[in-house]
Design a protein around this motif. Sequence first.
Motif, PDB file in Angstrom:
ATOM      1  N   LYS A 527       1.307  -0.847   0.063  1.00 27.42           N
ATOM      2  CA  LYS A 527       0.044  -0.319  -0.097  1.00 27.42           C
ATOM      3  C   LYS A 527       1.220   0.953  -0.183  1.00 27.42           C
ATOM      4  O   LYS A 527       0.667   2.725  -0.249  1.00 27.42           O
ATOM      5  CB  LYS A 527      -1.024  -0.284   1.474  1.00 27.42           C
ATOM      6  CG  LYS A 527      -2.470  -0.924   1.504  1.00 27.42           C
ATOM      7  CD  LYS A 527      -2.462  -0.676   2.254  1.00 27.42           C
ATOM      8  CE  LYS A 527      -4.087  -2.025   2.151  1.00 27.42           C
ATOM      9  NZ  LYS A 527      -5.288  -2.211   3.173  1.00 27.42           N
ATOM     10  N   LEU A 530       1.717   1.842  -3.421  1.00 26.06           N
ATOM     11  CA  LEU A 530       1.091   2.313  -4.935  1.00 26.06           C
ATOM     12  C   LEU A 530       0.663   3.735  -4.191  1.00 26.06           C
ATOM     13  O   LEU A 530       1.032   5.005  -4.933  1.00 26.06           O
ATOM     14  CB  LEU A 530      -0.353   1.898  -4.018  1.00 26.06           C
ATOM     15  CG  LEU A 530      -0.229  -0.022  -4.552  1.00 26.06           C
ATOM     16  CD1 LEU A 530      -1.651  -0.140  -4.183  1.00 26.06           C
ATOM     17  CD2 LEU A 530      -0.436   0.120  -6.323  1.00 26.06           C
ATOM     18  N   GLN A 531       1.277   4.373  -2.851  1.00 26.44           N
ATOM     19  CA  GLN A 531       1.060   5.212  -2.835  1.00 26.44           C
ATOM     20  C   GLN A 531       1.986   6.203  -3.449  1.00 26.44           C
ATOM     21  O   GLN A 531       1.908   7.488  -3.957  1.00 26.44           O
ATOM     22  CB  GLN A 531       1.077   6.000  -1.198  1.00 26.44           C
ATOM     23  CG  GLN A 531       0.087   5.275  -0.627  1.00 26.44           C
ATOM     24  CD  GLN A 531      -0.247   5.629   1.148  1.00 26.44           C
ATOM     25  OE1 GLN A 531       0.578   6.044   1.955  1.00 26.44           O
ATOM     26  NE2 GLN A 531      -1.524   5.165   1.843  1.00 26.44           N
ATOM     27  N   TYR A 533       3.781   5.188  -5.307  1.00 24.23           N
ATOM     28  CA  TYR A 533       3.888   5.486  -7.147  1.00 24.23           C
ATOM     29  C   TYR A 533       2.594   6.511  -7.622  1.00 24.23           C
ATOM     30  O   TYR A 533       2.649   7.097  -8.820  1.00 24.23           O
ATOM     31  CB  TYR A 533       2.812   4.150  -7.800  1.00 24.23           C
ATOM     32  CG  TYR A 533       2.033   4.292  -8.728  1.00 24.23           C
ATOM     33  CD1 TYR A 533       2.492   4.595 -10.027  1.00 24.23           C
ATOM     34  CD2 TYR A 533       0.361   3.907  -9.144  1.00 24.23           C
ATOM     35  CE1 TYR A 533       2.123   4.259 -11.423  1.00 24.23           C
ATOM     36  CE2 TYR A 533      -0.018   4.048 -10.193  1.00 24.23           C
ATOM     37  CZ  TYR A 533       0.914   4.035 -11.616  1.00 24.23           C
ATOM     38  OH  TYR A 533       0.346   4.174 -12.702  1.00 24.23           O
ATOM     39  N   GLU A 534       0.934   6.810  -6.705  1.00 22.88           N
ATOM     40  CA  GLU A 534       0.258   7.610  -7.271  1.00 22.88           C
ATOM     41  C   GLU A 534       1.649   9.597  -7.073  1.00 22.88           C
ATOM     42  O   GLU A 534       1.060  10.163  -7.826  1.00 22.88           O
ATOM     43  CB  GLU A 534      -0.422   7.480  -6.251  1.00 22.88           C
ATOM     44  CG  GLU A 534      -1.328   6.378  -6.172  1.00 22.88           C
ATOM     45  CD  GLU A 534      -2.781   6.543  -5.699  1.00 22.88           C
ATOM     46  OE1 GLU A 534      -2.729   7.089  -4.273  1.00 22.88           O
ATOM     47  OE2 GLU A 534      -3.965   5.814  -5.248  1.00 22.88           O
ATOM     48  N   HIS A 535       1.907   9.528  -6.269  1.00 22.78           N
ATOM     49  CA  HIS A 535       2.538  11.027  -5.832  1.00 22.78           C
ATOM     50  C   HIS A 535       3.443  10.800  -6.842  1.00 22.78           C
ATOM     51  O   HIS A 535       3.845  12.173  -7.558  1.00 22.78           O
ATOM     52  CB  HIS A 535       3.514  10.806  -4.364  1.00 22.78           C
ATOM     53  CG  HIS A 535       4.512  11.388  -4.034  1.00 22.78           C
ATOM     54  ND1 HIS A 535       3.283  13.289  -3.636  1.00 22.78           N
ATOM     55  CD2 HIS A 535       5.494  11.802  -4.140  1.00 22.78           C
ATOM     56  CE1 HIS A 535       5.195  13.514  -4.013  1.00 22.78           C
ATOM     57  NE2 HIS A 535       6.131  13.414  -3.769  1.00 22.78           N
ATOM     58  N   VAL A 537       3.603  10.257 -10.142  1.00 25.25           N
ATOM     59  CA  VAL A 537       2.700  10.697 -11.441  1.00 25.25           C
ATOM     60  C   VAL A 537       1.721  12.021 -11.327  1.00 25.25           C
ATOM     61  O   VAL A 537       1.682  12.799 -11.911  1.00 25.25           O
ATOM     62  CB  VAL A 537       1.171   9.788 -11.369  1.00 25.25           C
ATOM     63  CG1 VAL A 537       0.696  10.320 -12.476  1.00 25.25           C
ATOM     64  CG2 VAL A 537       1.089   7.878 -11.858  1.00 25.25           C
ATOM     65  N   HIS A 538       1.930  12.154  -9.754  1.00 26.37           N
ATOM     66  CA  HIS A 538       1.190  13.493  -9.458  1.00 26.37           C
ATOM     67  C   HIS A 538       2.468  14.761  -9.583  1.00 26.37           C
ATOM     68  O   HIS A 538       2.109  15.642 -10.017  1.00 26.37           O
ATOM     69  CB  HIS A 538       0.711  13.076  -8.553  1.00 26.37           C
ATOM     70  CG  HIS A 538       0.496  14.803  -7.313  1.00 26.37           C
ATOM     71  ND1 HIS A 538      -0.969  15.805  -7.869  1.00 26.37           N
ATOM     72  CD2 HIS A 538       0.614  16.171  -6.902  1.00 26.37           C
ATOM     73  CE1 HIS A 538      -1.168  16.789  -7.235  1.00 26.37           C
ATOM     74  NE2 HIS A 538       0.453  17.424  -7.175  1.00 26.37           N
ATOM     75  N   TYR A 548       6.037  -0.796 -12.614  1.00 25.54           N
ATOM     76  CA  TYR A 548       5.050  -1.791 -12.817  1.00 25.54           C
ATOM     77  C   TYR A 548       5.105  -3.169 -12.665  1.00 25.54           C
ATOM     78  O   TYR A 548       4.485  -3.340 -11.906  1.00 25.54           O
ATOM     79  CB  TYR A 548       4.204  -1.775 -14.147  1.00 25.54           C
ATOM     80  CG  TYR A 548       3.413   0.039 -14.439  1.00 25.54           C
ATOM     81  CD1 TYR A 548       3.057   0.544 -13.865  1.00 25.54           C
ATOM     82  CD2 TYR A 548       4.417   0.739 -15.274  1.00 25.54           C
ATOM     83  CE1 TYR A 548       2.305   1.327 -14.456  1.00 25.54           C
ATOM     84  CE2 TYR A 548       4.056   1.349 -16.081  1.00 25.54           C
ATOM     85  CZ  TYR A 548       2.883   2.691 -15.269  1.00 25.54           C
ATOM     86  OH  TYR A 548       2.024   3.166 -15.116  1.00 25.54           O
ATOM     87  N   ASP A 563      -6.026  -4.584  -7.634  1.00 18.37           N
ATOM     88  CA  ASP A 563      -4.825  -3.800  -7.872  1.00 18.37           C
ATOM     89  C   ASP A 563      -4.188  -4.302  -9.555  1.00 18.37           C
ATOM     90  O   ASP A 563      -3.401  -3.414 -10.495  1.00 18.37           O
ATOM     91  CB  ASP A 563      -4.848  -3.111  -7.106  1.00 18.37           C
ATOM     92  CG  ASP A 563      -4.668  -2.628  -6.168  1.00 18.37           C
ATOM     93  OD1 ASP A 563      -5.851  -1.826  -6.154  1.00 18.37           O
ATOM     94  OD2 ASP A 563      -4.434  -2.436  -4.377  1.00 18.37           O
ATOM     95  N   GLU A 566      -6.130  -3.615 -12.283  1.00 20.94           N
ATOM     96  CA  GLU A 566      -6.303  -2.115 -12.716  1.00 20.94           C
ATOM     97  C   GLU A 566      -4.983  -1.994 -13.386  1.00 20.94           C
ATOM     98  O   GLU A 566      -4.682  -0.880 -14.423  1.00 20.94           O
ATOM     99  CB  GLU A 566      -6.521  -1.153 -11.788  1.00 20.94           C
ATOM    100  CG  GLU A 566      -7.062   0.164 -12.356  1.00 20.94           C
ATOM    101  CD  GLU A 566      -7.155   0.998 -10.726  1.00 20.94           C
ATOM    102  OE1 GLU A 566      -7.252   1.681 -10.672  1.00 20.94           O
ATOM    103  OE2 GLU A 566      -6.908   0.449  -8.851  1.00 20.94           O
ATOM    104  N   LYS A 570      -4.203   0.169 -17.366  1.00 23.44           N
ATOM    105  CA  LYS A 570      -3.743   0.726 -17.374  1.00 23.44           C
ATOM    106  C   LYS A 570      -2.769   1.381 -18.735  1.00 23.44           C
ATOM    107  O   LYS A 570      -2.107   2.482 -19.351  1.00 23.44           O
ATOM    108  CB  LYS A 570      -3.648   1.833 -16.244  1.00 23.44           C
ATOM    109  CG  LYS A 570      -4.898   2.070 -15.637  1.00 23.44           C
ATOM    110  CD  LYS A 570      -4.497   3.029 -13.894  1.00 23.44           C
ATOM    111  CE  LYS A 570      -5.437   3.704 -13.431  1.00 23.44           C
ATOM    112  NZ  LYS A 570      -5.699   4.293 -12.391  1.00 23.44           N
TER     113      LYS A 570
END
Length: 655
Positions: A527, A530-531, A533-535, A537-538, A548, A563, A566, A570
């Motif tokens: 988890k 994943l956070q 990874y989101e940061h 992309v942001h 990946y 996940d 998903e 993508k």
Amino acid sequence: MVAYYSTLPPVMGEMLGNSIPVNLRSNGFTCQSSLYMPSNCEYKNYHCSQYSSLGVKMSRSQVGLCDVSVVSMSIKGYTGFRCVELKIPYLSSSFGSTKIAKLLAVSNLVASNDYGLVSEENENKEMIQRGHEVNTDCYEEYAPPWGNLMLYGELDMDPESIIQPSVASRNDSRNKVTIDDTRVHLLEETDGEELSRRILMLSRSNKVKSAIELFRSMEFSGIRPNGHACNSLISCLLRNKILDYALRVFGFTRRNEISTGHTYALILKAVADTQSIESSLNMFAELGGFSRENNDFDVIVYNTMISVCGRSNNWVDTERIWKSMKEKGLHGTQITYSLLVSIFVRCGQNELALDAYNEMDQNGIKPRDDTLQAVIGACAKDGKWELALCIFQNMLKRGLKPNLIACNALMNALGKAGELKLAFKVFEKVKSLGHTPDAYTWNALLNGLYRANQFADALQLFESIKRERSSQINEHLYNTALMSCQKLGLWDKALQLLWQLEASELPISTTSYNLVIGACEIARKPKVALQVYEHMVHQKCTPDTFTYLSLIRSCIWASLWSDVEEILDKVAPDVSLYNAVIHGMCLRGRVESAKKLYMKMRSRGLKPDGKTRAMMLQNLRKVSTKWRRYSHPRLNRSPCHNSRLQGRKFNVNGR
């Protein structure tokens, strides 16, 4: 010999009483004429002019003069001398094919005592003085008492020596010398060595026009200057960007076999500077540089061409020139091997650089400091740390001071070889030599600790660098520390370093985020991965395949199948990602899901690797065996029958 006047004075008696004798001498012939001076003309300050034409009447159809050399004018015991400049049309004569019929045109005869007529009794003394001391300004500054007599028409010279204006002269506004303005003088001096010395002095004084005129006059008179004078003239012309005429002089030296290695080196370098390196290489080949035949090339010419090739990092032709030089039996100098090592190291040809160094050592040539430092770099890149360390120690014994670049290369090579103790000894020597460690120094030490699996020591060194030399911290040092965190599974330390890296405003690459996600993967923190990874992309940092793959492995071990699906939806179809998911599903017992994903993979035209095919075949065989076992008629009996069989089997085993 008859003198013809273009204009006549109004009073013939006054003309005959106030005329000045003018003598023309040529090959034993003498022509005497008179120059009219008015009676009101004072001796100390006079300015008389007369337009006339002089000629030798040879026949009714042929009029001309042959090789007029000296013109003298006498006034009351004073005589002025001047070499004439001829207008020579091509006229046929009864003396064969030689060009002896030439027309002498005397125009704008101007006499003035401001230019200084010399006395006849001092004439010999001044001529002797001029013979021993070259007056470099006599061709350009001092005009004759009667003006200039220009030479026109076709000269009795080699057609190849006909001069054309230089392109560089036409284009360079600072260069006022043009070949069209130069003249040919009929020389009184006939000693070639003396005239060569005058060319040498004029060239060194940068008297371009005078040097060219003297050279043309010698060529016209059949007097050959020596090679030293020609080289000096070529150098002078090249300094003034007159390459065209320099090439003409070069052709003259080759025809007369007075070319030297210095001559070739000057021309080849000038062609490379003015035209192109390819043109210089082509000329070098045409002159026999790559052939095995003997020529006038010496090691200076080869050094020049090696240097020319080094400008464009052309190591192929550099090696070719080096081999050609050795085939002709020429031994390289210190400059030769310094150029070879420098070029080969710069082009990444470390083996050739070491070959040049070994040949230099075999020939007993002492290398320069820069050569030794370049060899250390070549050894470090080639993994030959023993030789690099030996050269480093020899430099210290000789009292030399290796630069920081060579020291960093040596420490990096020692770190790659696992010789950490030696690397830190070199580091101590760097500080004793007065060098200030830079980012490359710390990177070499940190990478050495990481390769030696001393991850905690690497993190400790990184923290000390960050405290004491924060200005030298860069992204590479951060990434080395993050790799150590990944190996140790210190995901919280990795996150801390990532926030510090972002706060430092240093550029952050995808590799830095991948290392943090990898630390979370090893620590089983999907988890958190994943956070991150989101940061990522942001922050508009583009993930790659390694990003990946790390995320998918983390989610598979945590059974986050939604996940995983998903991520696959993508991302563009990637065979590596499908292989990783199929492996994970098979290992986690999700054979049906793996089978569906495998079929989807094949439908998209992706080819699985060998491991994926082997796992799918193994799991499909188990499924088919299980289905045949339960669908076989002998196995589809009553439970009682099956129990009896089992009991009978038990009794057999019991016996």
